[in-house]
Design a protein around this motif. Structure first.
Motif, PDB file in Angstrom:
ATOM      1  N   ILE A   1       0.828  -1.204   0.000  1.00 41.75           N
ATOM      2  CA  ILE A   1       0.000   0.000   0.000  1.00 41.75           C
ATOM      3  C   ILE A   1       0.864   1.256   0.000  1.00 41.75           C
ATOM      4  O   ILE A   1       0.612   2.195  -0.779  1.00 41.75           O
ATOM      5  CB  ILE A   1      -0.945  -0.021   1.220  1.00 41.75           C
ATOM      6  N   VAL A   2       1.874   1.310   0.854  1.00 45.85           N
ATOM      7  CA  VAL A   2       2.710   2.509   0.944  1.00 45.85           C
ATOM      8  C   VAL A   2       3.465   2.748  -0.366  1.00 45.85           C
ATOM      9  O   VAL A   2       3.490   3.870  -0.889  1.00 45.85           O
ATOM     10  CB  VAL A   2       3.702   2.383   2.126  1.00 45.85           C
ATOM     11  N   THR A   3       4.060   1.707  -0.914  1.00 48.85           N
ATOM     12  CA  THR A   3       4.855   1.887  -2.139  1.00 48.85           C
ATOM     13  C   THR A   3       3.975   2.162  -3.356  1.00 48.85           C
ATOM     14  O   THR A   3       4.355   2.957  -4.221  1.00 48.85           O
ATOM     15  CB  THR A   3       5.742   0.657  -2.386  1.00 48.85           C
TER      16      THR A   3
ATOM     17  N   ALA B   1       5.661  -7.141  -3.422  1.00 48.49           N
ATOM     18  CA  ALA B   1       4.738  -7.418  -2.321  1.00 48.49           C
ATOM     19  C   ALA B   1       3.421  -7.985  -2.838  1.00 48.49           C
ATOM     20  O   ALA B   1       2.825  -8.883  -2.228  1.00 48.49           O
ATOM     21  CB  ALA B   1       4.490  -6.140  -1.514  1.00 48.49           C
ATOM     22  N   GLY B   2       2.953  -7.461  -3.977  1.00 48.75           N
ATOM     23  CA  GLY B   2       1.733  -7.994  -4.575  1.00 48.75           C
ATOM     24  C   GLY B   2       1.886  -9.445  -4.981  1.00 48.75           C
ATOM     25  O   GLY B   2       0.980 -10.271  -4.786  1.00 48.75           O
ATOM     26  N   LEU B   3       3.037  -9.785  -5.569  1.00 52.44           N
ATOM     27  CA  LEU B   3       3.286 -11.174  -5.941  1.00 52.44           C
ATOM     28  C   LEU B   3       3.350 -12.068  -4.707  1.00 52.44           C
ATOM     29  O   LEU B   3       2.841 -13.195  -4.715  1.00 52.44           O
ATOM     30  CB  LEU B   3       4.593 -11.271  -6.735  1.00 52.44           C
TER      31      LEU B   3
ATOM     32  N   LEU C   1      10.762   6.336  -7.800  1.00 56.63           N
ATOM     33  CA  LEU C   1       9.660   5.603  -8.410  1.00 56.63           C
ATOM     34  C   LEU C   1      10.035   4.168  -8.749  1.00 56.63           C
ATOM     35  O   LEU C   1       9.234   3.245  -8.557  1.00 56.63           O
ATOM     36  CB  LEU C   1       9.201   6.325  -9.682  1.00 56.63           C
ATOM     37  N   VAL C   2      11.231   3.958  -9.272  1.00 61.13           N
ATOM     38  CA  VAL C   2      11.615   2.605  -9.690  1.00 61.13           C
ATOM     39  C   VAL C   2      11.616   1.635  -8.511  1.00 61.13           C
ATOM     40  O   VAL C   2      10.961   0.590  -8.566  1.00 61.13           O
ATOM     41  CB  VAL C   2      12.964   2.617 -10.428  1.00 61.13           C
ATOM     42  N   PRO C   3      12.324   1.934  -7.405  1.00 62.90           N
ATOM     43  CA  PRO C   3      12.263   0.990  -6.277  1.00 62.90           C
ATOM     44  C   PRO C   3      10.879   0.896  -5.655  1.00 62.90           C
ATOM     45  O   PRO C   3      10.494  -0.176  -5.172  1.00 62.90           O
ATOM     46  CB  PRO C   3      13.289   1.547  -5.281  1.00 62.90           C
ATOM     47  N   SER C   4      10.107   1.985  -5.658  1.00 62.75           N
ATOM     48  CA  SER C   4       8.746   1.917  -5.132  1.00 62.75           C
ATOM     49  C   SER C   4       7.903   0.955  -5.947  1.00 62.75           C
ATOM     50  O   SER C   4       7.160   0.121  -5.397  1.00 62.75           O
ATOM     51  CB  SER C   4       8.101   3.307  -5.134  1.00 62.75           C
ATOM     52  N   GLY C   5       8.005   1.057  -7.267  1.00 63.87           N
ATOM     53  CA  GLY C   5       7.258   0.141  -8.120  1.00 63.87           C
ATOM     54  C   GLY C   5       7.704  -1.296  -7.956  1.00 63.87           C
ATOM     55  O   GLY C   5       6.879  -2.221  -7.937  1.00 63.87           O
ATOM     56  N   MET C   6       9.022  -1.505  -7.829  1.00 64.52           N
ATOM     57  CA  MET C   6       9.542  -2.860  -7.650  1.00 64.52           C
ATOM     58  C   MET C   6       9.031  -3.465  -6.341  1.00 64.52           C
ATOM     59  O   MET C   6       8.627  -4.636  -6.298  1.00 64.52           O
ATOM     60  CB  MET C   6      11.069  -2.832  -7.658  1.00 64.52           C
TER      61      MET C   6
END
Length: 223
Positions: free
Chosen positions: A58-60, A101-103, A91-96
């Motif tokens: 959620i945070v990322t 976490a979703g996976l 943005l890149v590490p946040s998206g990663m």
């Protein structure tokens, strides 16, 4: 005159911020439940049992969604390239992290009754694609290939913001009762597909601005 001409450049970012509020507010409500000790139900028991992955997600995602919207403001990119690159590095590490976490949740959380094997497959495919697109966008800018960098980052944003579009693809089903697992899976798929199709259209359309080469899409530069 300057103010008037600048307004169209901010319409898309403003719209995307509003669009981002869908997953951001939903995530904030979930974090609120976890922090205040809300009643545990079959739908949220998995989050209380293992809260770290969902909080990280959620945070990322919130950081990724809100910051990404500003990358669609061409005036900001031109006037403040340093901010643009700094945002890209976040943005890149946040998206990663959000995708990872979703996976993790898809693989290890108990599935609610509405989640069948098909939706699980879709989540694994698009979550993996989100990570892949971010990696390809990052490696492209390291080679100074701005055009490919922009294209891959646009695709990553389209996949990452699937939850916003899924609100609209799932809402009609929910309005008429409890949809079955197949309908829920196809509703989620439709949200991702719509975003990806729009992204591909923006990437491939010819530019209409004189003196600008390449598609008019946002760059999340990290160099």
């Amino acid at each position: 005159m300057t103010t008037t001409s600048a307004r169209p450049g901010w319409l898309l970012p403003a719209g995307l911020i509003l669009f981002s509020l869908v997953p951001v507010l939903a995530g904030a409500a979930r974090v609120g439940q976890l922090s205040t000790g809300a009643q545990i139900t079959p739908d949220n028991a998995r989050f209380f049992a293992s809260p770290v992955p969902v909080v990280v997600h959620i945070v990322t995602v919130s950081v990724y969604a809100l910051l990404s919207a500003f990358q669609f403001a061409p005036g900001l990119r031109r006037r403040r390239p340093g901010w643009h690159r700094a945002a890209g590095r976040l943005l890149v590490p946040s998206g990663m992290l959000a995708a990872s976490a979703g996976l993790w949740m898809t693989l290890f959380y108990p599935h609610p009754p509405s989640t069948g094997w098909l939706l699980t497959v879709f989540r694994l495919v698009f979550g993996s694609a989100w990570i892949l697109f971010l990696v390809l966008g990052f490696t492209a800018i390291r080679r100074w290939d701005v055009v490919r960098h922009r294209a891959w980052m646009m695709r990553a944003y389209a996949v990452g913001m699937g939850a916003g579009t899924q609100l609209f693809t799932l809402a009609p089903m929910l309005a008429f009762g409890s949809p079955d697992r197949l309908s829920v899976a196809l509703g989620h798929l439709a949200g991702w597909v719509i975003n990806v199709v729009v992204a591909e259209w923006l990437i491939r359309r010819p530019t209409r601005r004189a003196g600008v080469s390449g598609p008019l899409i946002p760059a999340l530069e990290t160099r």
